[in-house]
Design a protein around this motif. Structure first.
Motif, PDB file in Angstrom:
ATOM      1  N   TYR A 187       0.804  -1.222   0.000  1.00  0.00           N
ATOM      2  CA  TYR A 187       0.000   0.000   0.000  1.00  0.00           C
ATOM      3  C   TYR A 187       0.839   1.275   0.000  1.00  0.00           C
ATOM      4  N   ASP A 188       2.138   1.169   0.181  1.00  0.00           N
ATOM      5  CA  ASP A 188       3.001   2.342   0.084  1.00  0.00           C
ATOM      6  C   ASP A 188       3.405   2.664  -1.358  1.00  0.00           C
ATOM      7  N   TYR A 189       3.089   1.747  -2.267  1.00  0.00           N
ATOM      8  CA  TYR A 189       3.470   1.930  -3.666  1.00  0.00           C
ATOM      9  C   TYR A 189       2.317   2.561  -4.432  1.00  0.00           C
ATOM     10  N   VAL A 190       2.608   3.683  -5.084  1.00  0.00           N
ATOM     11  CA  VAL A 190       1.540   4.507  -5.659  1.00  0.00           C
ATOM     12  C   VAL A 190       1.368   4.337  -7.157  1.00  0.00           C
ATOM     13  N   HIS A 191       2.382   3.838  -7.819  1.00  0.00           N
ATOM     14  CA  HIS A 191       2.283   3.608  -9.271  1.00  0.00           C
ATOM     15  C   HIS A 191       2.639   2.154  -9.543  1.00  0.00           C
ATOM     16  N   TRP A 192       1.864   1.533 -10.422  1.00  0.00           N
ATOM     17  CA  TRP A 192       2.017   0.110 -10.723  1.00  0.00           C
ATOM     18  C   TRP A 192       2.012  -0.130 -12.222  1.00  0.00           C
ATOM     19  N   GLY A 193       2.781  -1.127 -12.628  1.00  0.00           N
ATOM     20  CA  GLY A 193       2.700  -1.590 -14.001  1.00  0.00           C
ATOM     21  C   GLY A 193       1.591  -2.618 -14.150  1.00  0.00           C
ATOM     22  N   GLN A 194       1.453  -3.114 -15.361  1.00  0.00           N
ATOM     23  CA  GLN A 194       0.364  -4.043 -15.663  1.00  0.00           C
ATOM     24  C   GLN A 194       0.751  -5.498 -15.361  1.00  0.00           C
ATOM     25  N   GLY A 195       2.021  -5.726 -15.155  1.00  0.00           N
ATOM     26  CA  GLY A 195       2.481  -7.073 -14.821  1.00  0.00           C
ATOM     27  C   GLY A 195       2.981  -7.856 -16.015  1.00  0.00           C
ATOM     28  N   THR A 196       3.869  -8.793 -15.723  1.00  0.00           N
ATOM     29  CA  THR A 196       4.372  -9.709 -16.741  1.00  0.00           C
ATOM     30  C   THR A 196       4.414 -11.105 -16.141  1.00  0.00           C
ATOM     31  N   GLN A 197       3.971 -12.075 -16.895  1.00  0.00           N
ATOM     32  CA  GLN A 197       3.860 -13.452 -16.404  1.00  0.00           C
ATOM     33  C   GLN A 197       5.217 -14.150 -16.460  1.00  0.00           C
ATOM     34  N   VAL A 198       5.568 -14.776 -15.362  1.00  0.00           N
ATOM     35  CA  VAL A 198       6.743 -15.639 -15.293  1.00  0.00           C
ATOM     36  C   VAL A 198       6.261 -17.035 -14.921  1.00  0.00           C
ATOM     37  N   THR A 199       6.604 -18.001 -15.751  1.00  0.00           N
ATOM     38  CA  THR A 199       6.215 -19.378 -15.501  1.00  0.00           C
ATOM     39  C   THR A 199       7.460 -20.247 -15.515  1.00  0.00           C
ATOM     40  N   VAL A 200       7.668 -20.975 -14.429  1.00  0.00           N
ATOM     41  CA  VAL A 200       8.833 -21.848 -14.314  1.00  0.00           C
ATOM     42  C   VAL A 200       8.337 -23.286 -14.305  1.00  0.00           C
ATOM     43  N   SER A 201       8.739 -24.038 -15.297  1.00  0.00           N
ATOM     44  CA  SER A 201       8.296 -25.418 -15.411  1.00  0.00           C
ATOM     45  C   SER A 201       9.261 -26.350 -14.688  1.00  0.00           C
ATOM     46  N   SER A 202       8.699 -27.410 -14.137  1.00  0.00           N
ATOM     47  CA  SER A 202       9.532 -28.365 -13.386  1.00  0.00           C
ATOM     48  C   SER A 202      10.055 -29.466 -14.278  1.00  0.00           C
TER      49      SER A 202
END
Length: 122
Positions: free
Chosen positions: A107-122
């Motif tokens: 809640y202290d962070y005022v600006h956010w990006g849209q996100g990027t997916q990281v998927t790590v396969s086993s």
């Protein structure tokens, strides 16, 4: 208008590496603490790492210490997250965020990006 745009996510095998980038516009990056957060399905959004205004202080959550590195270039208005030795439990959407305070709290962070997916396969 402030924009944070993440890139560099993708699918990688266990033990692999990815480098996330966050390109900022509409703000002076040097005015902000920058953080990387992640959110897995059904879980809360948690901080991964943060870096202070002039890179003098960094924070990492315990589970990524020694594997992830956060860095920034204020002149280039860019923040990076180098992720090595990736594990399946690192799978999440990763978000870049900006805060006026040195904080690990979402809640202290005022600006956010849209996100990027990281998927790590086993």
């Amino acid at each position: 208008q402030v924009q944070l745009v993440e890139s560099g996510g993708g699918l990688v095998q266990t033990g692999g590496s990815l480098r996330l980038s966050c390109a900022a516009s509409g703000l002076a990056l040097s005015d902000y603490v920058m953080g990387w957060f992640r959110q897995a399905p059904g879980k809360e959004r948690d901080i991964v790492a943060s870096i202070s205004w002039s890179s003098t202080r960094t924070y990492y959550r315990d589970s990524v210490k020694g594997r992830f590195t956060i860095d920034r270039d204020n002149n280039a208005n860019t923040v990076w997250l180098q992720m090595n030795s990736l594990k399946p439990e690192d799978t999440a959407v990763y978000y870049c965020a900006a805060s006026k305070a040195l904080s690990s709290r979402t809640y202290d962070y005022v600006h956010w990006g849209q996100g990027t997916q990281v998927t790590v396969s086993s």
